[in-house]
Design an enzyme around this catalytic site. Structure first.
Site, mmCIF file in Angstrom:
data_model
loop_
_atom_site.group_PDB
_atom_site.id
_atom_site.type_symbol
_atom_site.label_atom_id
_atom_site.label_comp_id
_atom_site.label_asym_id
_atom_site.label_seq_id
_atom_site.Cartn_x
_atom_site.Cartn_y
_atom_site.Cartn_z
ATOM 1 N N TYR A 118 0.834 -1.198 0.000
ATOM 2 C CA TYR A 118 0.000 0.000 0.000
ATOM 3 C C TYR A 118 0.872 1.252 0.000
ATOM 4 C CZ TYR A 118 -4.117 -2.819 1.212
ATOM 5 O OH TYR A 118 -5.141 -3.727 1.194
ATOM 6 N N TYR A 140 -0.020 -10.060 -0.169
ATOM 7 C CA TYR A 140 0.994 -9.574 0.761
ATOM 8 C C TYR A 140 0.870 -10.285 2.113
ATOM 9 C CZ TYR A 140 -2.936 -6.654 2.352
ATOM 10 O OH TYR A 140 -4.166 -6.205 2.792
ATOM 11 N N ARG A 157 -2.560 -12.299 2.494
ATOM 12 C CA ARG A 157 -3.874 -11.877 2.016
ATOM 13 C C ARG A 157 -4.012 -12.165 0.533
ATOM 14 N NH1 ARG A 157 -7.550 -8.638 3.493
ATOM 15 N NH2 ARG A 157 -8.659 -10.458 2.755
ATOM 16 N N HIS A 170 -7.031 -8.436 -3.499
ATOM 17 C CA HIS A 170 -8.340 -7.878 -3.187
ATOM 18 C C HIS A 170 -8.340 -6.364 -3.356
ATOM 19 C CE1 HIS A 170 -6.084 -7.508 0.589
ATOM 20 N NE2 HIS A 170 -6.877 -6.496 0.882
ATOM 21 N N HIS A 206 -10.529 -3.008 -1.747
ATOM 22 C CA HIS A 206 -11.475 -2.542 -0.731
ATOM 23 C C HIS A 206 -12.512 -1.606 -1.366
ATOM 24 C CE1 HIS A 206 -9.060 -3.891 2.787
ATOM 25 N NE2 HIS A 206 -8.046 -3.703 1.956
#
Length: 237
Positions: A104, A143, A153, A156, A158
């Protein structure tokens, strides 16, 4: 006749406390919930519109930038619907995600993966009169997240969906078909019902795909009722 509000089945939504999802042990409610009446301000403001909140429908390019994000470019689209299949018009849809390397663009993410100077990882679009939305991005990478030994994870994106005001906000995640990490992911699997979990997985859509440019994925969101998309409260992942 307008139908009454139909709540989703409990097994279609994640619980507040999911032992396999470690951080829920620290942040789930410890006392009975209290009903807080909403005022007119909370239910009707601010007025979300593209004029006040400009759309950023192409996440692969920075505003005013010349570079392009690295990774597999994709098109994501779908409809936002109520429990009777009616379109939710002018809903503000905000998305955020990791880059293609699984990191991120946030100071709190110290994952040992490269940052992309041409990718901020966030965007905003509004639904049209038929409840449709669409944006362009890159496919996010997986990640590690330290929930348990060797925890990763799945890929994906959000989603945050706003209605007429701040009190009308729902949050969920969109996953990708065929991801081998889905059966291992505690967050995805907090939803007990398999059919409800599968509503979090987008579908490859040839009609959204643009030849020689980007693959397309469709992700419809149903806000409530028997076929509601599972929702969750916000978290750091």
């Amino acid at each position: 006749m307008i139908s009454g509000y139909r709540r989703p089945a409990p097994e279609h939504q994640p619980p507040y406390d999911a032992p396999a999802y470690g951080s829920t042990r620290l942040r789930h409610p410890q006392q009975p919930l209290l009903r807080m009446p909403h005022t007119l301000t909370e239910t009707s403001s601010p007025r979300f519109s593209p004029e006040r909140y400009p759309e950023t429908a192409d996440l692969t390019m920075l505003t005013g930038g010349k570079g392009h994000a690295m990774g597999e470019r994709i098109i994501v689209g779908g409809r936002i619907l109520d429990e009777d299949g009616r379109p939710i018009r002018n809903a503000m849809v905000e998305v955020w995600q990791a880059n293609a390397a699984g990191r991120y663009n946030h100071e709190g993410d110290q994952h040992d993966a490269p940052l992309d100077p041409n990718f901020e990882g966030r965007g905003r679009v509004f639904t049209d009169e038929n409840g449709w939305y669409r944006y362009v991005t890159i496919k996010p990478g997986a990640y590690p997240w330290r929930n348990h030994h060797n925890a990763w994870r799945p890929n994906h994106i959000h989603y945050s969906l706003f209605g007429a005001g701040f009190a009308q906000r729902l949050i969920t995640q969109m996953y990708f078909p065929g991801d081998p990490l889905l059966p291992l992911d505690p967050i995805f699997n907090t939803v007990p019902d398999e059919a409800a979990r599968n509503r979090l997985i987008s579908k490859f859509d040839l009609d959204l795909t643009q030849p020689e440019w980007a693959l397309g994925y469709r992700f419809d969101v149903v806000l409530r009722g028997r076929d509601a998309t599972p929702m969750e409260d916000d978290h750091h992942d």
